[in-house]
Design a protein around this motif. Structure first.
Motif, PDB file in Angstrom:
ATOM      1  N   ARG A   5       0.829  -1.213   0.000  1.00  0.00           N
ATOM      2  CA  ARG A   5       0.000   0.000   0.000  1.00  0.00           C
ATOM      3  C   ARG A   5       0.862   1.262   0.000  1.00  0.00           C
ATOM      4  O   ARG A   5       0.759   2.120   0.871  1.00  0.00           O
ATOM      5  N   ASN A  57      -1.102   6.924  16.278  1.00  0.00           N
ATOM      6  CA  ASN A  57      -2.558   6.842  16.349  1.00  0.00           C
ATOM      7  C   ASN A  57      -2.922   5.912  17.505  1.00  0.00           C
ATOM      8  O   ASN A  57      -2.244   4.894  17.727  1.00  0.00           O
ATOM      9  N   TRP A  66       1.581   7.307   1.300  1.00  0.00           N
ATOM     10  CA  TRP A  66       0.939   6.263   2.087  1.00  0.00           C
ATOM     11  C   TRP A  66      -0.578   6.309   1.855  1.00  0.00           C
ATOM     12  O   TRP A  66      -1.101   7.301   1.348  1.00  0.00           O
ATOM     13  N   PRO A  67      -1.288   5.238   2.245  1.00  0.00           N
ATOM     14  CA  PRO A  67      -2.744   5.218   2.006  1.00  0.00           C
ATOM     15  C   PRO A  67      -3.477   6.409   2.598  1.00  0.00           C
ATOM     16  O   PRO A  67      -4.390   6.958   1.989  1.00  0.00           O
ATOM     17  N   GLN A  68      -3.084   6.821   3.817  1.00  0.00           N
ATOM     18  CA  GLN A  68      -3.770   7.940   4.450  1.00  0.00           C
ATOM     19  C   GLN A  68      -3.435   9.274   3.791  1.00  0.00           C
ATOM     20  O   GLN A  68      -4.024  10.309   4.129  1.00  0.00           O
ATOM     21  N   GLU A  69      -2.463   9.270   2.872  1.00  0.00           N
ATOM     22  CA  GLU A  69      -2.094  10.491   2.160  1.00  0.00           C
ATOM     23  C   GLU A  69      -2.642  10.490   0.735  1.00  0.00           C
ATOM     24  O   GLU A  69      -2.131  11.170  -0.140  1.00  0.00           O
ATOM     25  N   TYR A 106      -0.888  12.634  20.260  1.00  0.00           N
ATOM     26  CA  TYR A 106      -2.282  12.172  20.199  1.00  0.00           C
ATOM     27  C   TYR A 106      -2.984  12.538  21.505  1.00  0.00           C
ATOM     28  O   TYR A 106      -2.489  12.224  22.589  1.00  0.00           O
ATOM     29  N   ARG A 117       4.657  17.845   5.604  1.00  0.00           N
ATOM     30  CA  ARG A 117       4.123  16.628   6.204  1.00  0.00           C
ATOM     31  C   ARG A 117       5.156  15.961   7.124  1.00  0.00           C
ATOM     32  O   ARG A 117       6.369  16.041   6.893  1.00  0.00           O
TER      33      ARG A 117
END
Length: 522
Positions: free
Chosen positions: A85, A407, A95-98, A512, A401
């Motif tokens: 991924r 998380n 990355w996937p979240q980006e 977090y 970034r």
């Protein structure tokens, strides 16, 4: 159909007609009338050659480019790593979240298409569309084997013979080779190209690789070799959409009938008889070079991809006649309307080219010509501004970034546990994200929540408020973390605190905001 020469102009004449124009198109169930485009030469044809070489070079060669990312990451410059991924593009890793970066690039591509269409019409279709590029490539092969337009037409009409079969088999075999290379190049973007090539040839690749190559081979061969202009006319939605993006100041390929009509193949004889004659000698050169099989002199048409080959063909004829170029040219509707008004005395007379010329044959000062400033109008500036802002936003986000992330997911059941000594314990799943291709030791600590300590499953370190956690390069590590607080310090209900992940070497940090659950009543 044969080529002849006009005795009066010595310009090559072509007995040709548009076969793909709306008025000439046959019902769908009738056999397609083949188009045999003649090879054009000129500035737009050279520009198309350049675009074809660049786009095909990028497509076929990009998977083989290397980019050193160190020992812990792939060295393929452009790679869509579905298994892990990741999307790698030279020094950029997504990355996937980006995924919003990819979405932003798609937005830029759409805005860029709007901008180009508004400014210069269907330039995308005429120069860079994959269908156009591969049809051009297939035509190169066809001309090399079967000859120029007349030879191809004669071969097509001739009865089957050994010579015809040999040429057709050779042509289609090379087309299939190109199609296979096209499908093969595509799969190399999704795995290490050298390794995949060896596995593919030896039969050790996954079935999806062979299926993908088979599908892309079939579509490339059918669309580029067999269907050609029918893909643009019947299958592609863009000709219908682009009309909404054009305005009266968009540059499109235009036949300037205000100087070309009335057309005549025998201009000298017509002038001697006192007839009004335009610059067009009706040689049909613009028709025979058109890959879409239309006649641009019929006006703006859905089928026209604005490749401008008709401009090259017409300019060559004008050069032979010692007349100014631009009978067919990129022009705007507003320019055309103003010049047509001059040539028709405000619409009160038939077209008379003498009304746009001086006595010496030069054009009147009132005649509108291309002015590059027409590109700098509100609509194009707006599109460009939005496009640039999106691009700048992506660059800023890319530069700002973090390459370290944390998380936290709080256990739902139970939300807290009361230990034998009265302490309250909460469980969390902490995810540490190392987004660089180097191993790191990440410090995980808590801030707030007085007196609380952490214990991490699988980490051989005593309880405390901070742990040093090794994380593999370019990986996500899951940790099971338990945080407990002494009974005398526990606050009823929910208490906010922070879980901090920090790389002491690079000073990167991510925080977090978590909550610690306790009974409502002590």
């Amino acid at each position: 159909m044969t080529d002849t020469r006009s005795q009066s102009t010595n310009v090559e004449q072509f007995d040709a007609e548009a076969v793909n124009a709306a008025w000439a198109r046959k019902p769908l169930y009738e056999a397609r009338k083949k188009i045999f485009p003649k090879r054009a030469s000129g500035q737009f044809r050279r520009f198309k050659w350049l675009i074809m070489l660049v786009t095909l070079g990028i497509y076929y060669l990009t998977p083989w480019l290397r980019w050193d990312r160190g020992p812990f990451a792939p060295d393929q410059a452009v790679l869509v790593d579905i298994a892990n991924r990741r999307f790698y593009f030279f020094f950029i890793e997504i990355w996937p979240q980006e995924f919003f970066f990819v979405a932003g690039l798609l937005v830029m591509a759409g805005l860029g298409l709007f901008l180009v269409t508004t400014a210069v019409g269907r330039a995308w279709c005429g120069y860079t569309c994959p269908q156009t590029v591969w049809v051009d490539l297939f035509l190169v092969v066809e001309r090399a084997i079967e000859g120029e337009r007349n030879q191809r037409m004669k071969l097509d009409a001739a009865p089957w013979s050994f010579n015809k079969v040999a040429k057709r088999v050779s042509k289609h075999a090379i087309w299939l080779m190109i199609a296979v290379a096209t499908g093969g190049a595509w799969i190399f973007y999704f795995a290490d190209a050298p390794t995949l090539l060896v596995n593919f040839v030896t039969g050790n690749s996954q079935p999806i690789a062979y299926i993908t190559v088979a599908i892309l081979t079939a579509t490339t061969y059918v669309f580029g070799g067999l269907l050609r202009e029918q893909v643009c006319t019947y299958m592609c939605p863009w000709p219908r959409i682009q009309a909404a993006m054009l305005d009266e100041n968009s540059l499109v390929v235009t036949y300037n009938d205000w100087r070309g009509e009335p057309r005549s193949r025998h201009a000298k004889k017509a002038k001697a008889e006192g007839k009004v004659v335009g610059d067009c000698v009706d040689c049909n050169a613009c028709v025979v070079v058109c890959p879409m099989g239309i006649d641009i002199r019929d006006g703006q048409q859905l089928e026209c991809i604005t490749c401008a080959l008709c401009i090259d063909a017409c300019d060559a004829v004008m050069d032979k006649l010692n007349k100014p170029r631009g009978l067919i040219a990129y022009a705007t509707l507003s320019e055309y309307a103003d010049n047509m008004s001059l040539a028709t005395a405000g619409g009160t007379e038939p077209i008379n080219p003498s009304l746009v010329r001086n006595a010496d044959g030069s054009f009147l000062d009132k005649v509108q010509h291309f002015n590059w400033k027409i590109l700098l109008r509100f609509r194009t500036v707006l599109y460009f501004s939005i496009w640039a802002l999106v691009g700048i936003g992506l660059l800023v986000a890319l530069g700002a970034r973090d390459r370290l992330g944390v998380n936290v997911l709080h256990d739902r059941n139970p939300q807290y546990v009361t230990l034998s000594d009265g302490s309250i314990r909460n469980g969390y799943t902490v995810k540490l994200l190392n987004m660089i291709a180097k191993p790191r030791v990440i410090s995980v600590s808590i801030e707030g929540l007085p007196g609380a300590t952490m214990a991490i499953t699988g980490i051989d370190q005593p309880e405390g408020r901070s742990f040093a956690i090794p994380v593999e390069p370019d990986r996500l590590r899951n940790l099971k973390v338990y945080i407990k607080q002494p009974p005398e310090l526990v606050e009823p209900g929910k208490t906010a605190f922070k879980i901090i992940a920090e790389d002491k070497n690079s000073n990167e940090k991510d925080v977090y905001n978590a909550t610690f659950d306790a009974p409502e009543d002590k």
